[in-house]
Every structure is written in structure tokens, then in C-alpha cells.
Scaffold this motif. Structure first.
Motif, PDB file in Angstrom:
ATOM      1  N   GLY A 177     -41.142 -13.450  12.127  1.00  0.00           N
ATOM      2  CA  GLY A 177     -40.449 -12.470  12.800  1.00  0.00           C
ATOM      3  C   GLY A 177     -38.731 -12.491  12.499  1.00  0.00           C
ATOM      4  N   ALA A 178     -38.645 -14.074  11.828  1.00  0.00           N
ATOM      5  CA  ALA A 178     -36.809 -14.501  12.015  1.00  0.00           C
ATOM      6  C   ALA A 178     -36.645 -13.925  10.662  1.00  0.00           C
ATOM      7  CB  ALA A 178     -37.039 -16.278  12.160  1.00  0.00           C
ATOM      8  N   ARG A 179     -35.437 -13.684  10.769  1.00  0.00           N
ATOM      9  CA  ARG A 179     -34.511 -13.631   9.467  1.00  0.00           C
ATOM     10  C   ARG A 179     -34.543 -13.930   8.466  1.00  0.00           C
ATOM     11  NH1 ARG A 179     -29.070 -11.116  11.619  1.00  0.00           N
ATOM     12  NH2 ARG A 179     -29.080 -10.230   9.351  1.00  0.00           N
ATOM     13  N   PHE A 180     -34.890 -15.470   8.693  1.00  0.00           N
ATOM     14  CA  PHE A 180     -34.221 -16.212   7.225  1.00  0.00           C
ATOM     15  C   PHE A 180     -35.159 -17.785   7.198  1.00  0.00           C
ATOM     16  CE2 PHE A 180     -29.827 -14.366   9.423  1.00  0.00           C
ATOM     17  CZ  PHE A 180     -29.618 -13.559   8.018  1.00  0.00           C
ATOM     18  N   VAL A 181     -34.612 -17.866   5.421  1.00  0.00           N
ATOM     19  CA  VAL A 181     -35.244 -19.279   5.840  1.00  0.00           C
ATOM     20  C   VAL A 181     -34.303 -19.930   5.231  1.00  0.00           C
ATOM     21  CG1 VAL A 181     -37.543 -20.840   5.305  1.00  0.00           C
ATOM     22  CG2 VAL A 181     -37.963 -18.735   5.867  1.00  0.00           C
ATOM     23  N   GLY A 182     -33.963 -21.114   5.428  1.00  0.00           N
ATOM     24  CA  GLY A 182     -32.793 -22.127   5.013  1.00  0.00           C
ATOM     25  C   GLY A 182     -33.325 -23.494   4.241  1.00  0.00           C
ATOM     26  N   PHE A 183     -33.041 -23.228   2.975  1.00  0.00           N
ATOM     27  CA  PHE A 183     -33.214 -25.370   2.765  1.00  0.00           C
ATOM     28  C   PHE A 183     -31.890 -26.341   2.391  1.00  0.00           C
ATOM     29  CE2 PHE A 183     -35.643 -21.379   1.683  1.00  0.00           C
ATOM     30  CZ  PHE A 183     -37.232 -21.618   1.369  1.00  0.00           C
ATOM     31  N   LYS A 184     -32.425 -27.048   2.159  1.00  0.00           N
ATOM     32  CA  LYS A 184     -31.076 -28.403   2.473  1.00  0.00           C
ATOM     33  C   LYS A 184     -32.235 -29.232   1.468  1.00  0.00           C
ATOM     34  CE  LYS A 184     -29.247 -28.539   7.172  1.00  0.00           C
ATOM     35  NZ  LYS A 184     -29.969 -29.040   8.027  1.00  0.00           N
ATOM     36  N   CYS A 185     -30.421 -28.957   0.433  1.00  0.00           N
ATOM     37  CA  CYS A 185     -31.614 -29.733  -1.060  1.00  0.00           C
ATOM     38  C   CYS A 185     -30.641 -31.447  -1.481  1.00  0.00           C
ATOM     39  CB  CYS A 185     -31.019 -29.868  -1.980  1.00  0.00           C
ATOM     40  SG  CYS A 185     -31.356 -28.002  -2.167  1.00  0.00           S
ATOM     41  N   ALA A 186     -31.426 -32.541  -2.156  1.00  0.00           N
ATOM     42  CA  ALA A 186     -31.115 -33.634  -2.003  1.00  0.00           C
ATOM     43  C   ALA A 186     -29.610 -34.235  -2.654  1.00  0.00           C
ATOM     44  CB  ALA A 186     -32.087 -34.605  -2.768  1.00  0.00           C
ATOM     45  N   ASP A 187     -29.552 -33.179  -3.418  1.00  0.00           N
ATOM     46  CA  ASP A 187     -27.901 -33.149  -3.949  1.00  0.00           C
ATOM     47  C   ASP A 187     -26.402 -32.241  -3.081  1.00  0.00           C
ATOM     48  OD1 ASP A 187     -28.687 -30.561  -4.108  1.00  0.00           O
ATOM     49  OD2 ASP A 187     -28.586 -30.128  -6.665  1.00  0.00           O
ATOM     50  N   ASP A 188     -26.437 -32.383  -2.273  1.00  0.00           N
ATOM     51  CA  ASP A 188     -25.954 -31.430  -1.433  1.00  0.00           C
ATOM     52  C   ASP A 188     -25.586 -29.877  -1.622  1.00  0.00           C
ATOM     53  OD1 ASP A 188     -25.338 -33.281  -0.197  1.00  0.00           O
ATOM     54  OD2 ASP A 188     -23.333 -33.629  -1.293  1.00  0.00           O
ATOM     55  N   TYR A 189     -26.615 -29.634  -2.805  1.00  0.00           N
ATOM     56  CA  TYR A 189     -27.336 -27.997  -2.859  1.00  0.00           C
ATOM     57  C   TYR A 189     -27.642 -27.587  -1.607  1.00  0.00           C
ATOM     58  CZ  TYR A 189     -28.004 -24.146  -5.614  1.00  0.00           C
ATOM     59  OH  TYR A 189     -27.188 -22.087  -6.494  1.00  0.00           O
ATOM     60  N   TYR A 190     -27.694 -26.013  -0.880  1.00  0.00           N
ATOM     61  CA  TYR A 190     -28.243 -25.268   0.315  1.00  0.00           C
ATOM     62  C   TYR A 190     -28.108 -24.588  -0.147  1.00  0.00           C
ATOM     63  CZ  TYR A 190     -23.174 -24.400   1.701  1.00  0.00           C
ATOM     64  OH  TYR A 190     -21.944 -23.886   1.595  1.00  0.00           O
ATOM     65  N   THR A 191     -28.932 -23.170  -0.051  1.00  0.00           N
ATOM     66  CA  THR A 191     -29.223 -21.564   0.048  1.00  0.00           C
ATOM     67  C   THR A 191     -30.114 -20.956   1.549  1.00  0.00           C
ATOM     68  OG1 THR A 191     -30.184 -20.214  -1.772  1.00  0.00           O
ATOM     69  CG2 THR A 191     -31.514 -21.743  -1.452  1.00  0.00           C
ATOM     70  N   SER A 192     -30.607 -20.343   1.494  1.00  0.00           N
ATOM     71  CA  SER A 192     -31.499 -19.252   2.087  1.00  0.00           C
ATOM     72  C   SER A 192     -32.311 -18.178   1.896  1.00  0.00           C
ATOM     73  CB  SER A 192     -30.397 -19.313   3.429  1.00  0.00           C
ATOM     74  OG  SER A 192     -29.348 -18.385   2.942  1.00  0.00           O
ATOM     75  N   ILE A 193     -32.646 -17.036   2.178  1.00  0.00           N
ATOM     76  CA  ILE A 193     -33.537 -16.390   1.688  1.00  0.00           C
ATOM     77  C   ILE A 193     -34.071 -15.712   3.438  1.00  0.00           C
ATOM     78  CG2 ILE A 193     -34.200 -17.464  -0.213  1.00  0.00           C
ATOM     79  CD1 ILE A 193     -36.970 -17.323   0.646  1.00  0.00           C
ATOM     80  N   ASP A 194     -34.405 -14.245   2.553  1.00  0.00           N
ATOM     81  CA  ASP A 194     -34.664 -13.545   3.884  1.00  0.00           C
ATOM     82  C   ASP A 194     -36.008 -13.726   3.805  1.00  0.00           C
ATOM     83  OD1 ASP A 194     -34.466 -12.134   0.539  1.00  0.00           O
ATOM     84  OD2 ASP A 194     -36.044 -11.056   1.357  1.00  0.00           O
TER      85      ASP A 194
END
Ligand SMILES: Nc1nc2c(c(=O)[nH]1)N[C@H]1C(S)=C(S)[C@@H](COP(=O)(O)O)O[C@H]1N2
Ligand SMILES: [Mo]
Length: 253
Positions: A167-184
Motif C-alpha cells: 500500500g506504500a507509494r514508491f519503491v526506490g533503487f540504489k545502484c553500484a554506479d551512483d545511479y538511482y531511481t524510483s517507481i510507483d
């Protein structure tokens, strides 16, 4: 043109391009007001006349519209094996030789935030879960697309296994190369969203995201994080590497 009129015009163009049912589109276009855009974007557009605020409002309005229109059951097209693009293109914010080399022996996937089980995962444990694969098209905003075959764990299975608050809004991701993003969350739970461990039947190659990437055929390329090191579930907007530089956050394809 005033900033207010600019915001309304842009919001109308977005609606017109995203909604294909013409009677629904006509209705929404006629009933759209600046107050409505402000409410949906969470920006006080009518009080603040700065261009940056206007652009941020339009982008967040766009996220909201894409969020409503996203059908959690509609499937992205799948392709025949003969249509796979070979060689598959590489892309990142650096050149191919600089893609990170992650060591499987010491690798641990961190899982935090709104989940019951915050234990870290070894790659072998993910490989032991039920696997599925699919041939889908990856679309990059830089103007290319390519068809590839990714295999791995259905992300909804993984989220259930760790007791994520779905029921939470977001899932976030941190990557080995300093990339990051998040999705619904709706996209996180979509049946074609895979925690991909393989490419074309082989271990995911280094430059394509070893040890794992999130593969979502319903989203543009930049939303698909490679070399994932940490996954977190949250209600606080996490942004992303390109998203924080102005790319649209929802990023539907
Ligand atoms: N960790 C990480 N993930 C990333 C990127 C990146 O630079 N770093 N680039 C994104 C972009 S813009 C694209 S198009 C795809 C490219 O994936 P590919 O190399 O498998 O084609 O990865 C996405 N995920
Ligand atoms: Mo991309």
C-alpha cells in the motif's frame, strides 16, 4: 502569454496526447482548470509565477495523469525470439568500459524501508526463487529501441517474500554506479516487472547490469535500473538520477 495560460495549455496538450478515448478526452479538456492542475501537481501554481515552478507543475501533473491511466493488468507487447536485437545496445551516463564490476562473492542486496524482513540477499538466494523470462522492447528517450530477452524473479513475488507494504507509494533503487531511481507501486506489482538476473539465457553481463536490473517493459529505459544494490519501499518521493534533472518521473512507455 502568462505563466498561468502556459501551464494550462501544456497540461491540455499532455492530456490530449495521453488519453485516446475522444469523448473522455473532450470532457477532461473542457473541465481542466489551473486549480485542478495545481491540486494534482501539488505545486501552488497560481501563487508562484516562476517558470521553473510551472515546468515542475506540468511534469508532476503528467505523473498523475500517467498514474491514473496505468492499467495494472494491461500487458506490454512480447516478441518472437527471431526479433531480438543483436547485439543489444549499451547505454549509461558513462561509456561501456566504465560499467561497474560487482563481485558475486561479496555482493549483498540491501532491502529496507516499509518491509517486514530487512535481511540482505545473496545472488544465489534470488536464483533459487521461481524464475520467468520474457522478450520485450526497451525504449530509450535518446531515440532508439531494441528487443531483448530478460529472465529472473517476478518483482511482485519478491515484494511479497520480503513482506513489503504494497500500500506504500514508491519503491526506490540504489545502484553500484551512483545511479538511482524510483517507481510507483502499481508498476512494481505489474506481472511483467522482473528482477532480471539473466539476459538471453545467460547470467546478466557486466555492462547490462550484473548482478541484477529491474526490467519493466511498461516504462522507458531510464526507469530500468541496472547494478541494483539496494531496494527500499517508502511513502517519501525518492526521485531519480535523470528525474532530478528534469526527466518525467512516471516515465511510461
Ligand atoms: N545503473 C544504471 N542503470 C541505468 C542507467 C545507468 O546509467 N546506470 N541508464 C539507463 C538508461 S538511460 C538506459 S537506456 C538503460 C540502458 O540499458 P542497456 O545498457 O541494457 O541497454 O539503462 C538504464 N539504467
Ligand atoms: Mo535511456
Amino acid at each position: 502569454m502568462t505563466v498561468d495560460k502556459y501551464i494550462l495549455d501544456e497540461a491540455r496538450k499532455l492530456l490530449a496526447s495521453r488519453i485516446h478515448d475522444s469523448s473522455r478526452r473532450q470532457f477532461l479538456l473542457r473541465s481542466l482548470t489551473l486549480g485542478g492542475v495545481a491540486m494534482l501537481s501539488g505545486c501552488g501554481v497560481s501563487n508562484d509565477k516562476h517558470v521553473e515552478t510551472a515546468l515542475a507543475s506540468i511534469s508532476r501533473f503528467n505523473d498523475q495523469v500517467q498514474g491514473w491511466l496505468f492499467d495494472p493488468k494491461a500487458l506490454a507487447p512480447v516478441y518472437d525470439e527471431s526479433m531480438i536485437t543483436r547485439p543489444f545496445p549499451f547505454n549509461a551516463f558513462y561509456g561501456e568500459d566504465d560499467a561497474p564490476s560487482v563481485e558475486q562473492a561479496t555482493y549483498r542486496l540491501e532491502v529496507t524501508g516499509l518491509v517486514a524482513d530487512k535481511r540482505s540477499w545473496r545472488l544465489e538466494e534470488l536464483q533459487a526463487m521461481a524464475q520467468t523470462d520474457q522478450i520485450t522492447r526497451h525504449i530509450c528517450v535518446e531515440g532508439w529501441s531494441a528487443i531483448g530477452r530478460w529472465g529472473g524473479v517476478r518483482f511482485s513475488d519478491f515484494l511479497k517474500r520480503v513482506g513489503a507494504d504494497t500500500g506504500a507509494r514508491f519503491v526506490g533503487f540504489k545502484c553500484a554506479d551512483d545511479y538511482y531511481t524510483s517507481i510507483d507501486m502499481a508498476t512494481a506489482l505489474h506481472p511483467q516487472t522482473l528482477l532480471a538476473l539473466t539476459y538471453d539465457g545467460q547470467t546478466l553481463p557486466r555492462q547490462y547490469g550484473f548482478p541484477m536490473k529491474l526490467r519493466m517493459p511498461t516504462k522507458l529505459g531510464y526507469k530500468n535500473p541496472k547494478h541494483i544494490q539496494a531496494i527500499f519501499v517508502t511513502n517519501t518521493y525518492p526521485g531519480g538520477y535523470w528525474e532530478d534533472q528534469g526527466y518525467n518521473w512516471f516515465g511510461g512507455s
